[in-house]
Design an enzyme around this catalytic site. Sequence first.
Site, PDB file in Angstrom:
ATOM      1  N   SER A 184       9.400   4.954   1.346  1.00 58.54           N
ATOM      2  CA  SER A 184       8.422   5.073   1.556  1.00 58.54           C
ATOM      3  C   SER A 184       7.942   6.660   1.245  1.00 58.54           C
ATOM      4  CB  SER A 184       7.583   4.289   2.028  1.00 58.54           C
ATOM      5  OG  SER A 184       6.501   4.676   1.879  1.00 58.54           O
ATOM      6  N   THR A 221       0.254  -2.161   2.699  1.00 57.20           N
ATOM      7  CA  THR A 221       1.318  -2.074   1.127  1.00 57.20           C
ATOM      8  C   THR A 221       1.627  -3.373   1.535  1.00 57.20           C
ATOM      9  OG1 THR A 221       2.811  -1.165  -0.294  1.00 57.20           O
ATOM     10  CG2 THR A 221       3.667  -1.791   2.438  1.00 57.20           C
ATOM     11  N   LYS A 224      -1.860  -6.537   1.344  1.00 62.06           N
ATOM     12  CA  LYS A 224      -2.755  -5.591   2.020  1.00 62.06           C
ATOM     13  C   LYS A 224      -4.027  -7.021   1.921  1.00 62.06           C
ATOM     14  CE  LYS A 224      -1.802  -2.307  -1.417  1.00 62.06           C
ATOM     15  NZ  LYS A 224      -1.406  -1.294  -2.100  1.00 62.06           N
ATOM     16  N   GLY A 227      -0.327  -7.640 -15.291  1.00 57.06           N
ATOM     17  CA  GLY A 227      -0.333  -8.387 -13.930  1.00 57.06           C
ATOM     18  C   GLY A 227      -1.520  -8.239 -13.472  1.00 57.06           C
ATOM     19  N   ALA A 287      -3.361  -4.391  -6.810  1.00 55.39           N
ATOM     20  CA  ALA A 287      -3.262  -3.481  -7.360  1.00 55.39           C
ATOM     21  C   ALA A 287      -3.726  -3.371  -8.821  1.00 55.39           C
ATOM     22  CB  ALA A 287      -2.237  -2.434  -8.244  1.00 55.39           C
TER      23      ALA A 287
HETATM   24  P1  NAP Z   1       1.770  -7.694  -6.090  1.00 51.01           P
HETATM   25  O1  NAP Z   1       0.139  -8.005  -6.030  1.00 51.01           O
HETATM   26  O2  NAP Z   1       3.016  -8.350  -5.792  1.00 51.01           O
HETATM   27  O3  NAP Z   1       0.961  -8.722  -7.949  1.00 51.01           O
HETATM   28  C1  NAP Z   1       2.188  -7.501  -9.120  1.00 51.01           C
HETATM   29  C2  NAP Z   1       1.310  -8.342 -10.031  1.00 51.01           C
HETATM   30  O4  NAP Z   1       3.195  -8.173 -11.139  1.00 51.01           O
HETATM   31  C3  NAP Z   1       2.354  -9.750 -10.146  1.00 51.01           C
HETATM   32  O5  NAP Z   1       0.579 -10.143  -9.429  1.00 51.01           O
HETATM   33  C4  NAP Z   1       2.576 -10.671 -10.995  1.00 51.01           C
HETATM   34  O6  NAP Z   1       1.096 -10.960 -12.439  1.00 51.01           O
HETATM   35  C5  NAP Z   1       3.108  -9.373 -11.863  1.00 51.01           C
HETATM   36  N1  NAP Z   1       4.660  -9.278 -11.824  1.00 51.01           N
HETATM   37  C6  NAP Z   1       5.497  -9.678 -10.296  1.00 51.01           C
HETATM   38  N2  NAP Z   1       6.577 -10.002 -10.779  1.00 51.01           N
HETATM   39  C7  NAP Z   1       6.817  -9.552 -12.289  1.00 51.01           C
HETATM   40  C8  NAP Z   1       7.933  -9.738 -13.035  1.00 51.01           C
HETATM   41  N3  NAP Z   1       8.945  -9.888 -13.051  1.00 51.01           N
HETATM   42  N4  NAP Z   1       7.134  -9.378 -14.430  1.00 51.01           N
HETATM   43  C9  NAP Z   1       6.871  -9.642 -15.290  1.00 51.01           C
HETATM   44  N5  NAP Z   1       5.059  -9.470 -13.872  1.00 51.01           N
HETATM   45  C10 NAP Z   1       5.431  -9.614 -12.886  1.00 51.01           C
HETATM   46  O7  NAP Z   1       1.879  -6.058  -5.925  1.00 51.01           O
HETATM   47  P2  NAP Z   1       0.723  -4.941  -5.912  1.00 51.01           P
HETATM   48  O8  NAP Z   1       0.680  -4.730  -4.534  1.00 51.01           O
HETATM   49  O9  NAP Z   1      -0.284  -5.444  -6.962  1.00 51.01           O
HETATM   50  O10 NAP Z   1       1.764  -3.994  -6.999  1.00 51.01           O
HETATM   51  C11 NAP Z   1       1.385  -4.171  -8.708  1.00 51.01           C
HETATM   52  C12 NAP Z   1       2.935  -1.945  -8.540  1.00 51.01           C
HETATM   53  O11 NAP Z   1       1.962  -1.218  -8.801  1.00 51.01           O
HETATM   54  C13 NAP Z   1       4.219  -2.008  -7.607  1.00 51.01           C
HETATM   55  O12 NAP Z   1       4.790  -1.472  -8.611  1.00 51.01           O
HETATM   56  C14 NAP Z   1       3.236  -0.902  -6.495  1.00 51.01           C
HETATM   57  O13 NAP Z   1       4.588   0.164  -5.931  1.00 51.01           O
HETATM   58  C15 NAP Z   1       2.532  -0.452  -7.793  1.00 51.01           C
HETATM   59  N6  NAP Z   1       1.569   0.428  -6.706  1.00 51.01           N
HETATM   60  C16 NAP Z   1       1.476   1.551  -6.840  1.00 51.01           C
HETATM   61  C17 NAP Z   1      -0.115   2.381  -6.419  1.00 51.01           C
HETATM   62  C18 NAP Z   1       0.017   4.085  -6.525  1.00 51.01           C
HETATM   63  O14 NAP Z   1      -1.036   4.270  -5.371  1.00 51.01           O
HETATM   64  N7  NAP Z   1       0.478   4.470  -7.205  1.00 51.01           N
HETATM   65  C19 NAP Z   1      -0.764   0.972  -5.311  1.00 51.01           C
HETATM   66  C20 NAP Z   1      -0.798  -0.063  -5.170  1.00 51.01           C
HETATM   67  C21 NAP Z   1       0.030  -0.749  -6.059  1.00 51.01           C
HETATM   68  P3  NAP Z   1       1.486 -12.759 -13.131  1.00 51.01           P
HETATM   69  O15 NAP Z   1       2.243 -13.098 -11.930  1.00 51.01           O
HETATM   70  O16 NAP Z   1       0.041 -12.415 -13.606  1.00 51.01           O
HETATM   71  O17 NAP Z   1       2.174 -11.916 -13.950  1.00 51.01           O
END
Ligand code: NAP
Length: 411
Positions: free
Chosen positions: A13, A52, A56, A117, A121
């Site tokens: 992080s 995180t 969340k 996704g 996020a």
């Molecule tokens: P999350 O709740 O786990 O959701 C991720 C989504 O991605 C899942 O619901 C799934 O959607 C899809 N996914 C997961 N594994 C996958 C795979 N192997 N292949 C294809 N799709 C896959 O995570 P999140 O909190 O939304 O975070 C998602 C990303 O955004 C992470 O990389 C995180 O680090 C980044 N992020 C960045 C910020 C920033 O400030 N820059 C803030 C928040 C999050 P489906 O089941 O619909 O395919």
Amino acid sequence: MEFGLLGEKLSHSLSPQIHNAFGTSNYKLIEVAPSALDEFFFKKEFAGLNVTIPYKKTVLKYCARLDKSAEKLKNVNTLKLEADGTYTGYNTDYFGFLYLLKYHNIDVSNKKAVVLGSGGASATVQAVLNDLGARVTVVSRNGEFNYGNLELNFDAQVIINATPVGMFPNNFSSPLELNGFYQLEAVVDLIYNPLKTKLLLDAERLNVKAVNGLIMLVAQAKKAEEIFLNAQIDDSKIFDVYKNLLDECQNIVLIGMPGCGKSTVARLLSANLNKKLVDIDALVEAKCNSTIPEIFERNGEEFFRDLESEATHEAGKMLSSVIATGGGAVKRKSNIFALKQNGYLVFLNRDVNELCTAGRPLSSSKEKLLTLFAEREPLYRKYCDCIVDVCATANKTVDAVVAAVSKGGIL
Ligand code: NAP
């Protein structure tokens, strides 16, 4: 009282650094197992928390009240302990993503935006896009629109990756290929490690605007700090923190002919800039416990190139490093990709007549050197982000590299 980031596993992080820069010094990484969350919240040891993956949504039940964004998104990434001992939940990612679009001049109004996704996020991104008047489609592995029928969305103008696909340590994967998207204007990847995912490097190759999630991370942290400190922080501070973080995280990668001085300049640069020193040739030698001439002699060039690629891919994943490459690293495109994901490539250009040839298996004579120069010099020019002419002393070359990098930079 202390502040911190709550998650299940938090090894890489950047949050403590960012929150320190905004003024909160007592900021910790707090790893808590799902079974220990009740006890953690019962203790109320932290005045402010960021949250995180994977908590969340889970933390909603520990909040006595929610702000408008958290209420709408059913998703909390910031908690503040109030005077009455209860927590208020906020969602500052909404502000973070909105800020990202504004900062990078990405206009989504009336545009078709495809969000990859359907997790936390993605919900935040969809809300921002809808509020800005975009036409939003979600591509989800099991949804109506999925990775098997992407052609239905080839008219996307903006793509946002809200999946973890391509994130460290699985750097070299991508959620999709961009080739069919015929009117793409921008690709945003919420991932910031690596600084450029494969998806973003593909977008750059197609001359499409490519933006990572680092400014979103910093902007949401600013909003969280305002909540923690109960004070306004000027938006200009977001840029200062972002720029410092980027300078610190990005690698400086030296490419150029054997004997141009890459190793010496890299050593001095790493000391000057307080970045890790990574010498690809030294990594290869350590792997084989042999010198490079010995490896060439015993196993031949292809064997060496395979080892060099392996070492280059390992080095390219690192952050905050100065990387001295071997002269032939540019011969394989995959090496360039590995180096570009976190690195700014500097071609150290030295007059061919001044190149040192001692201990160099492929340029051991003048004739061989000139042949090698003719083959490789165009590749250095093609792949570099800037060219620095080697100066009279190594220290002067270091100054020239620092000046070139601060003028350019990876993003
Ligand atoms: P999350 O709740 O786990 O959701 C991720 C989504 O991605 C899942 O619901 C799934 O959607 C899809 N996914 C997961 N594994 C996958 C795979 N192997 N292949 C294809 N799709 C896959 O995570 P999140 O909190 O939304 O975070 C998602 C990303 O955004 C992470 O990389 C995180 O680090 C980044 N992020 C960045 C910020 C920033 O400030 N820059 C803030 C928040 C999050 P489906 O089941 O619909 O395919």
